[in-house]
Design a protein around this motif. Structure first.
Motif, PDB file in Angstrom:
ATOM      1  N   LEU A   1      12.490  -0.425  -9.425  1.00  0.00           N
ATOM      2  CA  LEU A   1      12.713   0.040  -8.054  1.00  0.00           C
ATOM      3  C   LEU A   1      13.405  -0.996  -7.177  1.00  0.00           C
ATOM      4  CD1 LEU A   1       9.315   1.881  -7.432  1.00  0.00           C
ATOM      5  CD2 LEU A   1      11.567   2.914  -7.765  1.00  0.00           C
TER       6      LEU A   1
ATOM      7  N   VAL B   1       0.817  -1.210   0.000  1.00  0.00           N
ATOM      8  CA  VAL B   1       0.000   0.000   0.000  1.00  0.00           C
ATOM      9  C   VAL B   1       0.854   1.266   0.000  1.00  0.00           C
ATOM     10  CG1 VAL B   1      -1.963  -1.117   1.105  1.00  0.00           C
ATOM     11  CG2 VAL B   1      -0.260   0.068   2.509  1.00  0.00           C
ATOM     12  N   ALA B   2       2.158   1.130   0.040  1.00  0.00           N
ATOM     13  CA  ALA B   2       3.015   2.310  -0.131  1.00  0.00           C
ATOM     14  C   ALA B   2       2.943   2.812  -1.566  1.00  0.00           C
ATOM     15  CB  ALA B   2       4.449   2.005   0.272  1.00  0.00           C
ATOM     16  N   ASN B   3       2.212   2.080  -2.422  1.00  0.00           N
ATOM     17  CA  ASN B   3       1.744   2.663  -3.690  1.00  0.00           C
ATOM     18  C   ASN B   3       2.900   3.022  -4.628  1.00  0.00           C
ATOM     19  OD1 ASN B   3      -0.396   3.676  -5.332  1.00  0.00           O
ATOM     20  ND2 ASN B   3       0.040   5.767  -4.644  1.00  0.00           N
ATOM     21  N   THR B   4       3.829   2.107  -4.791  1.00  0.00           N
ATOM     22  CA  THR B   4       4.972   2.407  -5.653  1.00  0.00           C
ATOM     23  C   THR B   4       4.751   1.954  -7.087  1.00  0.00           C
ATOM     24  OG1 THR B   4       5.962   0.338  -4.918  1.00  0.00           O
ATOM     25  CG2 THR B   4       6.681   2.348  -3.800  1.00  0.00           C
TER      26      THR B   4
ATOM     27  N   MET C   1      -3.425   8.491   1.642  1.00  0.00           N
ATOM     28  CA  MET C   1      -2.510   7.459   1.119  1.00  0.00           C
ATOM     29  C   MET C   1      -1.249   7.376   1.982  1.00  0.00           C
ATOM     30  SD  MET C   1      -2.442   8.159  -2.930  1.00  0.00           S
ATOM     31  CE  MET C   1      -3.782   7.743  -4.017  1.00  0.00           C
TER      32      MET C   1
ATOM     33  N   LEU D   1       9.229   7.176  -9.072  1.00  0.00           N
ATOM     34  CA  LEU D   1       7.969   7.450  -8.360  1.00  0.00           C
ATOM     35  C   LEU D   1       7.275   8.676  -8.937  1.00  0.00           C
ATOM     36  CD1 LEU D   1       8.894   6.844  -4.589  1.00  0.00           C
ATOM     37  CD2 LEU D   1       7.824   5.253  -6.205  1.00  0.00           C
TER      38      LEU D   1
ATOM     39  N   ARG E   1       7.492   9.953 -11.951  1.00  0.00           N
ATOM     40  CA  ARG E   1       6.960   9.633 -13.278  1.00  0.00           C
ATOM     41  C   ARG E   1       5.654   8.849 -13.158  1.00  0.00           C
ATOM     42  NH1 ARG E   1       9.022   5.266 -15.939  1.00  0.00           N
ATOM     43  NH2 ARG E   1      11.028   5.353 -14.880  1.00  0.00           N
ATOM     44  N   ARG E   2       5.682   7.839 -12.300  1.00  0.00           N
ATOM     45  CA  ARG E   2       4.479   7.009 -12.152  1.00  0.00           C
ATOM     46  C   ARG E   2       3.344   7.801 -11.501  1.00  0.00           C
ATOM     47  NH1 ARG E   2       7.109   1.263 -10.022  1.00  0.00           N
ATOM     48  NH2 ARG E   2       8.287   0.819 -11.933  1.00  0.00           N
TER      49      ARG E   2
ATOM     50  N   GLU F   1       3.431  -1.198 -13.160  1.00  0.00           N
ATOM     51  CA  GLU F   1       4.559  -0.755 -13.979  1.00  0.00           C
ATOM     52  C   GLU F   1       5.854  -1.400 -13.487  1.00  0.00           C
ATOM     53  OE1 GLU F   1       2.522   1.164 -12.269  1.00  0.00           O
ATOM     54  OE2 GLU F   1       1.792   2.865 -13.463  1.00  0.00           O
TER      55      GLU F   1
ATOM     56  N   TRP G   1      -0.601   8.507 -12.764  1.00  0.00           N
ATOM     57  CA  TRP G   1      -1.785   8.107 -11.967  1.00  0.00           C
ATOM     58  C   TRP G   1      -2.633   9.326 -11.613  1.00  0.00           C
ATOM     59  CZ3 TRP G   1       1.860   5.333  -8.009  1.00  0.00           C
ATOM     60  CH2 TRP G   1       2.460   4.217  -8.621  1.00  0.00           C
TER      61      TRP G   1
ATOM     62  N   ARG H   1      -1.950   5.772   5.314  1.00  0.00           N
ATOM     63  CA  ARG H   1      -2.094   4.319   5.205  1.00  0.00           C
ATOM     64  C   ARG H   1      -0.740   3.603   5.282  1.00  0.00           C
ATOM     65  NH1 ARG H   1      -2.394   0.035   5.615  1.00  0.00           N
ATOM     66  NH2 ARG H   1      -3.609  -1.638   4.679  1.00  0.00           N
ATOM     67  N   THR H   2       0.339   4.318   5.001  1.00  0.00           N
ATOM     68  CA  THR H   2       1.667   3.680   5.038  1.00  0.00           C
ATOM     69  C   THR H   2       2.342   3.826   6.399  1.00  0.00           C
ATOM     70  OG1 THR H   2       3.074   5.565   4.419  1.00  0.00           O
ATOM     71  CG2 THR H   2       1.956   4.391   2.634  1.00  0.00           C
TER      72      THR H   2
ATOM     73  N   GLN I   1      -1.502  12.035  -5.334  1.00  0.00           N
ATOM     74  CA  GLN I   1      -0.873  10.725  -5.207  1.00  0.00           C
ATOM     75  C   GLN I   1       0.237  10.805  -4.163  1.00  0.00           C
ATOM     76  OE1 GLN I   1      -1.373   7.628  -6.414  1.00  0.00           O
ATOM     77  NE2 GLN I   1      -3.202   8.231  -7.579  1.00  0.00           N
ATOM     78  N   PHE I   2       0.489   9.664  -3.555  1.00  0.00           N
ATOM     79  CA  PHE I   2       1.625   9.539  -2.630  1.00  0.00           C
ATOM     80  C   PHE I   2       2.231   8.167  -2.838  1.00  0.00           C
ATOM     81  CE2 PHE I   2       3.397   7.873   1.327  1.00  0.00           C
ATOM     82  CZ  PHE I   2       4.311   8.867   1.653  1.00  0.00           C
ATOM     83  N   ALA I   3       3.541   8.101  -2.869  1.00  0.00           N
ATOM     84  CA  ALA I   3       4.241   6.819  -3.022  1.00  0.00           C
ATOM     85  C   ALA I   3       5.474   6.838  -2.139  1.00  0.00           C
ATOM     86  CB  ALA I   3       4.627   6.582  -4.479  1.00  0.00           C
ATOM     87  N   LYS I   4       5.753   5.698  -1.557  1.00  0.00           N
ATOM     88  CA  LYS I   4       6.857   5.624  -0.586  1.00  0.00           C
ATOM     89  C   LYS I   4       7.633   4.336  -0.790  1.00  0.00           C
ATOM     90  CE  LYS I   4       6.709   4.439   4.297  1.00  0.00           C
ATOM     91  NZ  LYS I   4       5.985   4.667   5.557  1.00  0.00           N
TER      92      LYS I   4
ATOM     93  N   HIS J   1       1.494   0.373  -9.918  1.00  0.00           N
ATOM     94  CA  HIS J   1       0.187  -0.216 -10.215  1.00  0.00           C
ATOM     95  C   HIS J   1       0.366  -1.319 -11.255  1.00  0.00           C
ATOM     96  CE1 HIS J   1      -1.848   3.823  -8.863  1.00  0.00           C
ATOM     97  NE2 HIS J   1      -1.205   3.206  -7.900  1.00  0.00           N
TER      98      HIS J   1
END
Lengths: 650, 282
Positions: free
Chosen positions: A612, A420-423, B88, B269, B271-272, A427, B276, B91-92, B172-175, A425
């Motif tokens: 990654l 869920v760290a959403n890195t 988001m 991150l 770019r993606r 890709e 999104w 949640r992390t 968006q958030f990504a970690k 979908h």
């Protein structure tokens, strides 16, 4: 041959509930950190902040001056042997003039409150002279070198692959930190309640360090919160006992999570250089390997780790020409010792990586090249030892290969690398499938007198037959208490079995390690039950026990079991040994070093985000030859647990 | 150690004025770790958990004011639709237990460069509301952090709330972590695209001494995005955006990762996340 009662409930081959299971799930199980005694003091340990230093002086004045402090002890207060160790007594009870790793115990404190004890430890003034630490094992002092050589050292092959591999330190990280309670006894001895893997080896070392005969150091197993090898060496046992004897008060010691990492040995980091040669058809011709293990500051079980790495280091394959050397060195890194599968797993990472390389070089499938070279019953190890038990290596590999592939990812974040760290979908994500198989020795090796003791008593309680099983086998979460009861039920046909708390009032059961306890203490319990049964049957002229009745050879009832027991309980104590093993030749490594082998094949399906470097383990399919599953659920638990160990080791 | 336990906001401000050395504690998920490991022994703790208004949130036009004591779990459950980027990130954070206890106010107070709430607050141009007996001031999140674990918070001030525009989409958030859950960020990235105001907000975590914006990347994107027809983001634009985000970071090598990996991961991150977020608006 007498018959055993297969009909008895919760006997061999079933999965009865373990007595500690519900308590642990509900948080009600008493671990060794929950021990309590009226008037007890709390111990604390001062540890070296440096990996290597000379100690020029220790000033205890300020610590002793703190209200509530009852004792501050150093190596000068060690009355017996100043050093201990599983194989080599090289580890000081408390540092003597030097420290050799960060976290080495220097002094110990007893106070009326744990916080006071901890603060007092902080008030001890140690004058250290820092020295440059040795952190590279190849610059360290050699502890043991184990060569294993067979066949032609100059063999050549059509296809050659080489590789250099490195595996890091791993920690067992059991949930229940090192803890225990030492209670001084009236006879000048000590009662020690601890979480350990082997009560009698603790007893021997603690007694030596306290300068007491073994019978004055009485150990009882307390609630163990996991072990995995990390409780084979002493931690707080001598320290708490010293403080208890000095203060004449019970002393409890509990390490915190951070201190626990200093409190036990770790898995040896290793560098492994391998060269594999094979025919163009894929048959292994030779393996040359050099394994360097970092033993850290003290020996612990390093010598056995090196032997396992060397003797098992080419994997479960038939190889005619082997030139292997595993060496372990002293450094100023944290001491390394036992952890699940020691020695064997470091080598496994290297030889299985080599098998993949070889498969790629040959253009063969990785499973095919393994199956082609798989050892079988009758194969000869590079030590010259013939594999006498089952060795279903090819079959285990075929089984994991035959498992249906897991379904493709649904792209739910929780199923993707990064979670869920959403890195991602989806890709950059590709799926990889890898195979590996490992070999491990079961029980102690190299001529060690490995045995277990069981005392079994059959009596009437309230008019009903009841069995009391007493051994010193440490229940470390693996289920040995449950298994002992199952074996006794089946052997004696009696459902009501009590397993007494493990302690040193019965003979040694050996260590809860090396995958040996079900086999060894299980074997001892079985043998003791057989002795009890023989006495009972002789008493009434029976040939077997079935459904609570003693029957004769014709199957006719000759007596009720309760009648046969009457008011004469039958008690037998048996020492049980596996077949002997032998030392290996120090130059060639030849010899029947091991009792028997176990094998485990895995197929890992892993989604990798190649941009990654993040991974999601989709599935690990495992096949093991477990022999007779005495408790199938516990066997599954062991396999799941150890699989997570391997999973975490990356 | 003194333990101060005000029950009203005024009492809390008075206590902080009287005890400027007191360390505020809300969920305790940072403070208690430091105390337990003996890394910090403040003369007093100021427990804010009984100050009810800190756990409330409300709207002011299209602005949200969220009390500093609202825990992550409620950010996810109650504000997930209005603050998707922050939700988001929430949640992390840690485990469910930590998300029940931990608060955005505490995250800001600790001012760690790795704080998970910081990048989405930066990207959304949030403001931090600081209060003391002297009065109330609002500080843009961007100016709030002054260094690793340092902020503009005065010794007599407490964090009252943060204020932010509601977003609904385009965030968006990504970690990146060293495993897939319950981890401190190796690096993180937040993006907020506002199609009405045609603005781009970014936030980079754990890749500089403080959480930072990638301002050049924002300006580039404002100019390059096809705001009118909302056509797909050309791959070249996404790649350049990623490059500019990576260039805005000032990472170091540490136990969690190398500077080079952090820059590389941020570019991926960014770019993606751009694709999104933009897809979410189309």
């Amino acid at each position: 041959m007498t018959t055993v009662d297969q009909a008895v409930r919760d006997g061999i081959g079933t999965s009865p509930r373990r007595p500690d299971g519900t308590l642990k799930v509900k948080g009600e199980f008493a671990f060794s950190s929950d021990l309590w005694h009226e008037d007890m003091l709390w111990g604390a340990t001062l540890r070296s902040p440096y990996p290597r230093a000379r100690i020029r002086g220790i000033d205890l004045t300020a610590a002793l001056a703190l209200p509530g402090v009852y004792a501050v002890l150093t190596h000068e207060d060690v009355r017996g042997a100043k050093r201990y160790g599983l194989e080599i007594a090289d580890q000081p009870v408390l540092a003597m003039g030097e420290v050799r790793y960060q976290g080495e115990p220097v002094a110990i404190v007893a106070a009326d409150h744990p916080e006071t004890a901890r603060r007092a430890a902080g008030h001890i003034a140690v004058d250290y002279f820092e020295l440059p630490p040795v952190t590279d094992p190849e610059e360290g002092e050699l502890l043991r070198r184990v060569p294993v050589r067979t066949g032609d050292p100059h063999a050549t092959a059509d296809v050659v692959v080489t590789g250099e591999y490195e595996v890091g330190m791993q920690d067992q990280a059991f949930l229940g930190p090192e803890s225990g309670l030492a209670v001084p006894a009236e006879d000048g001895g000590v009662e020690l309640y601890v979480a350990t893997q082997w009560l009698h080896v603790d007893q021997k070392q603690v007694a030596a360090c306290l300068g007491l005969p073994a019978e004055k150091v009485r150990l009882s197993l307390s609630g163990v919160g996991g072990a995995f090898g990390a409780r084979e060496d002493l931690s707080m046992q001598v320290h708490a006992s010293m403080l208890a004897l000095h203060t004449r008060r019970p002393v409890k010691m509990v390490y915190g999570r951070e201190e626990s990492f200093y409190g036990h040995v770790h898995r040896h980091p290793a560098k492994l250089r391998y060269e594999h040669g094979a025919t163009s058809g894929g048959d292994l011709v030779y393996v040359r390997a050099r394994i360097v293990l970092d033993g850290g500051a003290y020996a612990s079980s390093s010598t056995a780790v090196a032997a396992n790495a060397a003797t098992l280091g080419i994997g479960p394959y038939e190889v005619p020409n082997v030139d292997m050397e595993a060496s372990v060195y002293y450094t100023n890194n944290p001491p390394c010792g036992a952890m699940r599968g020691f020695g064997a797993v470091q080598a496994c990472f290297a030889y299985e990586s080599q098998m993949d390389k070889l498969a790629a070089a040959l253009g063969m499938s990785p499973v095919e090249v393994r199956i082609r070279n798989a050892m079988t019953a009758g194969s000869r190890m590079p030590t010259g030892q013939v594999v006498e038990g089952p060795a279903p290596v090819a079959s285990l590999l075929a089984r994991v290969r035959a498992r249906p592939a897991p379904p493709p990812s649904t792209l739910d974040l929780r199923e993707l690398p990064g979670g869920v760290a959403n890195t991602t979908h989806g890709e950059g994500v590709v799926r990889g499938v890898g195979y590996a198989i490992g070999i491990k020795n079961v029980a102690f090796s190299e001529g060690f007198d490995d045995y277990s003791t069981a005392r079994v008593r059959l009596e009437l309680i309230g008019g009903e037959p009841a069995v009391l099983v007493h051994t010193a086998a440490a229940e470390v979460g693996q289920g040995v208490v449950t298994v002992q009861a199952q074996i006794a039920r089946t052997e004696l046909g009696v459902e009501r079995v009590t397993v007494a708390t493990a302690d040193t009032t019965v003979g040694s059961a050996g260590s809860s390690s090396a995958s040996r306890q079900t086999y060894m203490t299980g074997g001892a319990v079985r043998a003791a039950c057989q002795a009890v049964r023989a006495t009972l049957l002789a008493r009434v002229g029976g040939a077997g026990i079935v459904g609570g009745k003693v029957v004769n050879a014709a199957g006719l009832v000759v007596a009720d079991l309760a009648e046969a027991i009457g008011d004469e309980p039958i008690e037998e104590t048996v020492e049980w040994r596996h077949r002997p093993t032998y030392p290996i030749d120090p130059e060639t490594g030849q010899g029947n070093a091991h009792v028997q082998y176990a094998f485990a094949a895995h197929r890992a399906t892993v989604d990798v985000d190649v941009e990654l470097g993040l991974v999601k383990v989709v599935e690990i399919a495992t096949a093991q030859d477990v022999g007779k599953a005495v408790n199938p659920l516990a066997v599954e638990g062991q396999i799941q647990g150890v699989r997570h160990r391997g999973w975490g080791w990356h | 150690m003194d333990f101060l336990q005000p029950s009203t906001w005024d009492e809390a401000l008075a206590a902080k004025a009287a005890h400027p050395d007191a360390v505020p504690i809300a969920g305790g998920t940072d403070v208690m770790v430091e105390l337990n490991f003996d890394r910090r022994r403040p003369p007093a703790l100021l427990d804010l958990s009984r100050v009810a208004p800190l756990t409330e949130w409300g709207t002011d036009g299209d602005m949200l004011r969220v009390g500093a004591g609202v825990p992550y779990r409620r950010i996810i459950e109650e504000l997930g639709g209005r603050l998707p980027g922050l939700a988001m990130a929430a949640r992390t954070v840690g485990s469910p237990q930590i998300r029940n206890r931990g608060t955005v106010g505490g995250n800001l107070g600790s001012a760690s460069p790795a704080g998970d709430a910081h990048p989405p607050l930066l990207a959304a141009r949030a403001e931090v509301e600081l209060a003391s007996v002297r009065g109330v001031r609002r500080v843009p999140v961007e100016s709030f952090f002054t260094g690793p674990k340092r902020s503009v918070l005065a010794p007599d001030e407490l964090i009252a709330a943060f204020r932010v525009r509601t977003a609904r989409a385009g965030e968006q958030f990504a970690k990146i972590g060293t495993r897939n859950a319950m981890v401190i960020a190796v690096c993180s990235f937040a993006l907020a695209l506002d199609p009405v105001r045609r603005t781009v907000g970014t936030g980079i975590g754990s890749a500089a001494p403080t959480p930072v914006r990638a301002t050049a990347a924002e300006a580039f994107l404002v100019a390059e995005l096809d705001w009118d027809s909302r056509g797909a983001v050309p791959p070249g634009v996404a790649a350049e955006f990623g490059r500019l985000v990576a260039a805005a970071a000032a990472p170091i090598d540490d136990v969690r990762g190398t500077a080079a990996y952090r820059r590389h991961a941020l570019s991926v991150l960014a770019r993606r996340a751009l694709v999104w977020a933009w897809e979410g608006l189309r």
